[in-house]
Structures are given as C-alpha cells and as structure tokens.
Design an enzyme around this catalytic site. Structure first.
Site, PDB file in Angstrom:
ATOM      1  N   LYS A 210       0.823  -1.209   0.000  1.00 58.63           N
ATOM      2  CA  LYS A 210       0.000   0.000   0.000  1.00 58.63           C
ATOM      3  C   LYS A 210       0.865   1.271   0.000  1.00 58.63           C
ATOM      4  O   LYS A 210       2.092   1.200   0.214  1.00 58.63           O
ATOM      5  CB  LYS A 210      -0.924  -0.039   1.217  1.00 58.63           C
TER       6      LYS A 210
ATOM      7  N   TYR B  90     -12.328  -2.313  -4.174  1.00 61.14           N
ATOM      8  CA  TYR B  90     -12.857  -2.527  -2.816  1.00 61.14           C
ATOM      9  C   TYR B  90     -14.390  -2.419  -2.776  1.00 61.14           C
ATOM     10  O   TYR B  90     -14.951  -2.106  -1.717  1.00 61.14           O
ATOM     11  CB  TYR B  90     -12.239  -1.517  -1.852  1.00 61.14           C
TER      12      TYR B  90
ATOM     13  N   PHE C 202     -15.870   3.233   6.426  1.00 57.11           N
ATOM     14  CA  PHE C 202     -14.495   3.628   6.076  1.00 57.11           C
ATOM     15  C   PHE C 202     -14.217   3.574   4.563  1.00 57.11           C
ATOM     16  O   PHE C 202     -13.090   3.779   4.137  1.00 57.11           O
ATOM     17  CB  PHE C 202     -13.484   2.744   6.821  1.00 57.11           C
TER      18      PHE C 202
ATOM     19  N   ARG D 183      -2.002 -14.765   4.654  1.00 52.52           N
ATOM     20  CA  ARG D 183      -2.673 -14.040   5.744  1.00 52.52           C
ATOM     21  C   ARG D 183      -1.922 -14.221   7.064  1.00 52.52           C
ATOM     22  O   ARG D 183      -1.868 -13.309   7.890  1.00 52.52           O
ATOM     23  CB  ARG D 183      -4.139 -14.443   5.834  1.00 52.52           C
TER      24      ARG D 183
ATOM     25  N   THR E 172      -5.484  -7.283  10.319  1.00 56.46           N
ATOM     26  CA  THR E 172      -5.743  -6.006   9.624  1.00 56.46           C
ATOM     27  C   THR E 172      -5.323  -4.817  10.485  1.00 56.46           C
ATOM     28  O   THR E 172      -4.714  -3.864   9.994  1.00 56.46           O
ATOM     29  CB  THR E 172      -7.250  -5.891   9.301  1.00 56.46           C
TER      30      THR E 172
ATOM     31  N   ARG F  83       2.595  -6.766   8.867  1.00 50.91           N
ATOM     32  CA  ARG F  83       1.881  -5.595   9.395  1.00 50.91           C
ATOM     33  C   ARG F  83       2.428  -5.161  10.755  1.00 50.91           C
ATOM     34  O   ARG F  83       2.480  -3.960  11.055  1.00 50.91           O
ATOM     35  CB  ARG F  83       0.389  -5.877   9.452  1.00 50.91           C
TER      36      ARG F  83
ATOM     37  N   ASN G 262      -2.053   0.037   6.413  1.00 48.90           N
ATOM     38  CA  ASN G 262      -1.587  -1.215   7.037  1.00 48.90           C
ATOM     39  C   ASN G 262      -0.621  -2.009   6.140  1.00 48.90           C
ATOM     40  O   ASN G 262      -0.614  -3.236   6.153  1.00 48.90           O
ATOM     41  CB  ASN G 262      -2.769  -2.063   7.529  1.00 48.90           C
TER      42      ASN G 262
ATOM     43  N   HIS H 146      -2.100  -5.423   1.426  1.00 49.94           N
ATOM     44  CA  HIS H 146      -3.396  -6.106   1.284  1.00 49.94           C
ATOM     45  C   HIS H 146      -3.118  -7.571   0.990  1.00 49.94           C
ATOM     46  O   HIS H 146      -2.122  -7.896   0.343  1.00 49.94           O
ATOM     47  CB  HIS H 146      -4.178  -5.489   0.111  1.00 49.94           C
TER      48      HIS H 146
ATOM     49  N   GLU I 116      -9.431 -10.683  -7.661  1.00 47.67           N
ATOM     50  CA  GLU I 116      -8.500  -9.558  -7.487  1.00 47.67           C
ATOM     51  C   GLU I 116      -7.330  -9.642  -8.469  1.00 47.67           C
ATOM     52  O   GLU I 116      -6.889  -8.618  -9.005  1.00 47.67           O
ATOM     53  CB  GLU I 116      -8.001  -9.537  -6.044  1.00 47.67           C
TER      54      GLU I 116
END
Ligand code: CMP
Length: 139
Positions: free
Chosen positions: A11, A51, A59, A87, A93, A104, A114, A117, A128
C-alpha cells in the site's frame, strides 16, 4: 490452480516508507513466488471498484482515498495454501493486533495504512488477480 495463488498490494505507506524491498524479501523468504507484478497508482474510481465489497462500510471513502493517494505495488503470489499462508505472514488487519514478526506488525502504521493487502479467500484471489493482470502478464 485454486488454492495456489493469492493477490497482494504493497500500500502507499509501504511504498512511501521505502519498504517495497523488505516486504518482498519477507514474501520470498516465506516461500512465495511472484507470478505477476506491477508498480502503479490507482485512481480513486479504480480503488473503489477494487474494494466494492466494502462500499457500504463507513471507512469506504477513507479507504479508497487512501489507496489512490500514492503508488502501490500489485502482485500475484503463488505457493501451496497461498491465501491462508499469506494471511498468516501479513498478520491482522489492525496492526496493534498483528502477531510479532508479521509484515503488518513490522511495517503497518494504522488500520488504513496497514502496509499490505492480502486476499481473504481463493475466490477473491482470482477476482483480485484478474482485476490487475491479464494472462500475458503472468509468468
Ligand atoms: P485490506 O486487507 O486491504 O482490506 C480492506 C481494508 O479496509 C483493510 O485492509 C484496511 O486497510 C481497511 N479498513 C478496515 N477497517 C477499517 C477501518 N475501521 N478504518 C479504516 N480502514 C479500514
């Protein structure tokens, strides 16, 4: 190939903080291979489409504004059990809840910023990946 790919983005905060290299090194060290990759900046509209599943969340505006605020690195990663294992590697998250040693925990600044993704299911990994990459861009 179900189960063997996941989709990730580094990100804007990860890029801004010069963490592309360290994050990619952790991804490779954890056994993922990079099947496709690009460095680009999303428009807010593109971030909104990506998204769209979060459209009704409070948010959503912050998320799409943030994700279009600077360049990102998008990639398809491959490994057995890619979604689950990735993950685990990235952590929760909310970085305050992420386990020690996760991407993270090491690099994220907040829930929005964060660092990375990661797809939350095999189905979304495919959706995606297809959002960002054609078959000709995968190796
Ligand atoms: P990501 O894994 O990219 O998927 C959806 C994103 O929404 C998530 O990471 C967070 O960056 C963001 N997000 C989730 N909850 C919040 C929140 N409460 N406030 C701001 N952003 C959020």
């Amino acid at each position: 190939m179900t189960g063997n790919i996941t989709f990730t983005m580094i990100k804007p905060d990860g890029v801004e903080a010069n963490n592309i290299g360290p994050i990619l090194a952790m991804i490779n060290k954890a056994g993922f291979k990079i099947l496709a990759m690009k460095y680009m900046r999303l428009t807010q509209e593109q971030a909104g489409s990506f998204y769209a599943v979060h459209k009704e969340r409070p948010f959503y505006g912050e998320l799409t504004g943030y994700m279009s605020s600077g360049p990102i690195v998008a990639a398809i990663l491959t490994k057995d059990n890619a979604v689950t294992d990735y993950r685990k590697l990235i952590g929760a998250t909310d970085p305050t809840k992420a386990d020690e040693g996760t991407i993270r925990k090491l690099f994220a600044k907040s829930i929005a910023a964060n660092a990375v993704h990661g797809s939350d299911s095999d189905e979304n990994a495919i959706i995606e990946s297809n959002f960002f990459f054609s078959q000709l861009e995968r190796f």
